[in-house]
Design a protein around this motif. Sequence first.
Motif, mmCIF file in Angstrom:
data_model
loop_
_atom_site.group_PDB
_atom_site.id
_atom_site.type_symbol
_atom_site.label_atom_id
_atom_site.label_comp_id
_atom_site.label_asym_id
_atom_site.label_seq_id
_atom_site.Cartn_x
_atom_site.Cartn_y
_atom_site.Cartn_z
ATOM 1 N N VAL A 13 30.714 -5.189 20.025
ATOM 2 C CA VAL A 13 32.181 -5.215 20.077
ATOM 3 C C VAL A 13 32.711 -3.856 20.524
ATOM 4 O O VAL A 13 33.581 -3.761 21.393
ATOM 5 N N ARG A 14 32.179 -2.797 19.960
ATOM 6 C CA ARG A 14 32.626 -1.460 20.344
ATOM 7 C C ARG A 14 32.358 -1.182 21.817
ATOM 8 O O ARG A 14 33.194 -0.617 22.519
ATOM 9 N N GLN A 15 31.200 -1.610 22.284
ATOM 10 C CA GLN A 15 30.846 -1.387 23.687
ATOM 11 C C GLN A 15 31.810 -2.109 24.615
ATOM 12 O O GLN A 15 32.271 -1.555 25.619
ATOM 13 N N GLY A 16 32.138 -3.355 24.260
ATOM 14 C CA GLY A 16 33.070 -4.126 25.084
ATOM 15 C C GLY A 16 34.464 -3.531 25.086
ATOM 16 O O GLY A 16 35.119 -3.437 26.138
ATOM 17 N N LEU A 17 34.927 -3.097 23.907
ATOM 18 C CA LEU A 17 36.251 -2.486 23.822
ATOM 19 C C LEU A 17 36.315 -1.186 24.611
ATOM 20 O O LEU A 17 37.285 -0.908 25.314
ATOM 21 N N ARG A 18 35.274 -0.373 24.495
ATOM 22 C CA ARG A 18 35.258 0.892 25.236
ATOM 23 C C ARG A 18 35.334 0.644 26.740
ATOM 24 O O ARG A 18 36.082 1.330 27.464
ATOM 25 N N ALA A 19 34.565 -0.330 27.216
ATOM 26 C CA ALA A 19 34.561 -0.614 28.649
ATOM 27 C C ALA A 19 35.950 -1.024 29.129
ATOM 28 O O ALA A 19 36.406 -0.593 30.206
ATOM 29 N N ILE A 20 36.627 -1.849 28.340
ATOM 30 C CA ILE A 20 37.973 -2.289 28.714
ATOM 31 C C ILE A 20 38.946 -1.118 28.697
ATOM 32 O O ILE A 20 39.691 -0.893 29.654
ATOM 33 N N LEU A 21 38.929 -0.355 27.607
ATOM 34 C CA LEU A 21 39.895 0.725 27.448
ATOM 35 C C LEU A 21 39.720 1.801 28.503
ATOM 36 O O LEU A 21 40.695 2.298 29.084
ATOM 37 N N GLU A 22 38.472 2.173 28.786
ATOM 38 C CA GLU A 22 38.239 3.263 29.714
ATOM 39 C C GLU A 22 38.325 2.828 31.172
ATOM 40 O O GLU A 22 38.147 3.657 32.078
ATOM 41 N N SER A 23 38.631 1.547 31.405
ATOM 42 C CA SER A 23 38.916 1.101 32.769
ATOM 43 C C SER A 23 40.321 1.512 33.191
ATOM 44 O O SER A 23 40.667 1.453 34.368
ATOM 45 N N ALA A 24 41.141 1.918 32.217
ATOM 46 C CA ALA A 24 42.519 2.346 32.494
ATOM 47 C C ALA A 24 42.564 3.857 32.648
ATOM 48 O O ALA A 24 41.914 4.585 31.896
ATOM 49 N N PRO A 25 43.349 4.350 33.588
ATOM 50 C CA PRO A 25 43.403 5.806 33.829
ATOM 51 C C PRO A 25 44.106 6.588 32.736
ATOM 52 O O PRO A 25 43.944 7.810 32.649
ATOM 53 N N ASP A 26 44.887 5.889 31.891
ATOM 54 C CA ASP A 26 45.657 6.605 30.861
ATOM 55 C C ASP A 26 45.090 6.443 29.457
ATOM 56 O O ASP A 26 45.749 6.747 28.464
ATOM 57 N N VAL A 27 43.847 5.961 29.336
ATOM 58 C CA VAL A 27 43.227 5.737 28.033
ATOM 59 C C VAL A 27 41.838 6.360 28.006
ATOM 60 O O VAL A 27 41.076 6.231 28.972
ATOM 61 N N THR A 28 41.494 7.009 26.899
ATOM 62 C CA THR A 28 40.141 7.515 26.709
ATOM 63 C C THR A 28 39.701 7.261 25.276
ATOM 64 O O THR A 28 40.502 7.388 24.343
ATOM 65 N N LEU A 112 45.116 -3.504 26.783
ATOM 66 C CA LEU A 112 45.694 -2.270 27.317
ATOM 67 C C LEU A 112 47.202 -2.238 27.127
ATOM 68 O O LEU A 112 47.780 -1.201 26.787
ATOM 69 N N GLU A 113 47.834 -3.379 27.330
ATOM 70 C CA GLU A 113 49.284 -3.439 27.126
ATOM 71 C C GLU A 113 49.626 -3.185 25.663
ATOM 72 O O GLU A 113 50.635 -2.539 25.347
ATOM 73 N N ALA A 114 48.764 -3.681 24.769
ATOM 74 C CA ALA A 114 48.993 -3.477 23.336
ATOM 75 C C ALA A 114 49.030 -1.995 22.993
ATOM 76 O O ALA A 114 49.885 -1.538 22.225
ATOM 77 N N LEU A 115 48.116 -1.234 23.538
ATOM 78 C CA LEU A 115 48.106 0.199 23.270
ATOM 79 C C LEU A 115 49.400 0.852 23.725
ATOM 80 O O LEU A 115 49.962 1.697 23.035
ATOM 81 N N ARG A 116 49.870 0.460 24.887
ATOM 82 C CA ARG A 116 51.094 1.073 25.428
ATOM 83 C C ARG A 116 52.317 0.664 24.610
ATOM 84 O O ARG A 116 53.238 1.462 24.419
ATOM 85 N N VAL A 117 52.328 -0.568 24.118
ATOM 86 C CA VAL A 117 53.426 -1.025 23.272
ATOM 87 C C VAL A 117 53.477 -0.198 21.988
ATOM 88 O O VAL A 117 54.533 0.267 21.555
ATOM 89 N N VAL A 118 52.318 0.001 21.384
ATOM 90 C CA VAL A 118 52.240 0.773 20.145
ATOM 91 C C VAL A 118 52.650 2.221 20.387
ATOM 92 O O VAL A 118 53.384 2.817 19.595
ATOM 93 N N MET A 119 52.204 2.790 21.476
ATOM 94 C CA MET A 119 52.554 4.175 21.788
ATOM 95 C C MET A 119 54.049 4.331 22.056
ATOM 96 O O MET A 119 54.618 5.405 21.858
ATOM 97 N N ALA A 120 54.692 3.262 22.485
ATOM 98 C CA ALA A 120 56.135 3.291 22.731
ATOM 99 C C ALA A 120 56.933 3.157 21.437
ATOM 100 O O ALA A 120 58.160 3.211 21.445
#
Length: 220
Positions: A13-28, A112-120
């Motif tokens: 699960v962690r591996q899959g989440l990392r791959a998704i998150l780090e596909s975005a230029p604004d997430v690490t 990815l959208e969820a992260l941006r919503v939370v950050m907003a």
Amino acid sequence: MIRVVLVDDDAIVRQGLRAILESAPDVTVVAEASDGAAGVADARGLLPDVVIMDIRMPRMDGLAATRAITALPSRPKVIILTTFGLDEYVAEALRAGAVGFLLKDTGPTELLEALRVVMAGDALLSPAVTRQLIAAFTHQVPSLSRQERARLASLTPRELQVLTLLGRGYSNADIATELFLGEATVKGHVSRILDKLGAGNRVQAAIRAHDAGLTRLARE
């Protein structure tokens, strides 16, 4: 850059989440942890923006870890990672200060959208899920305390309208459409409502709206 810590005892699960998150230029992803205790340590030491937290883990579960993380001076935002079968645990995590939750089968775009919503500054709950979580509390708070009634009485008529819709699971955009207001105006109302109610996030405010009977009255 949105800095994320992943906390889940399932390495796949962690591996899959990392791959998704780090596909975005604004997430690490700054760290991965396999239990709540390690997640708390990472949150304390690395000061991430967001912690994505599983519920059932060894050593320290997601509920205890959420309470510890939201009590940190840096106050990272915690998103619970769960399944519908764990709603009661999610509700407790929201009480502890988590800002929302994701299902483990959430798609890459939605994650990815969820992260941006939370950050907003918004909470990450769909209307349907909000109603389910609020329903879990109906037997726990049979009546409002004097302090809670006083807090509700401090709201303006417009703030009561906004709180009622918030309690029914409306997003800021939905509330704006319903009340013919701008989204920025709604966001301001929500901020003042949270302050007056002493609520940590919009989900806690929604629960209080339900406890006060506002959502029921709105439908009658």
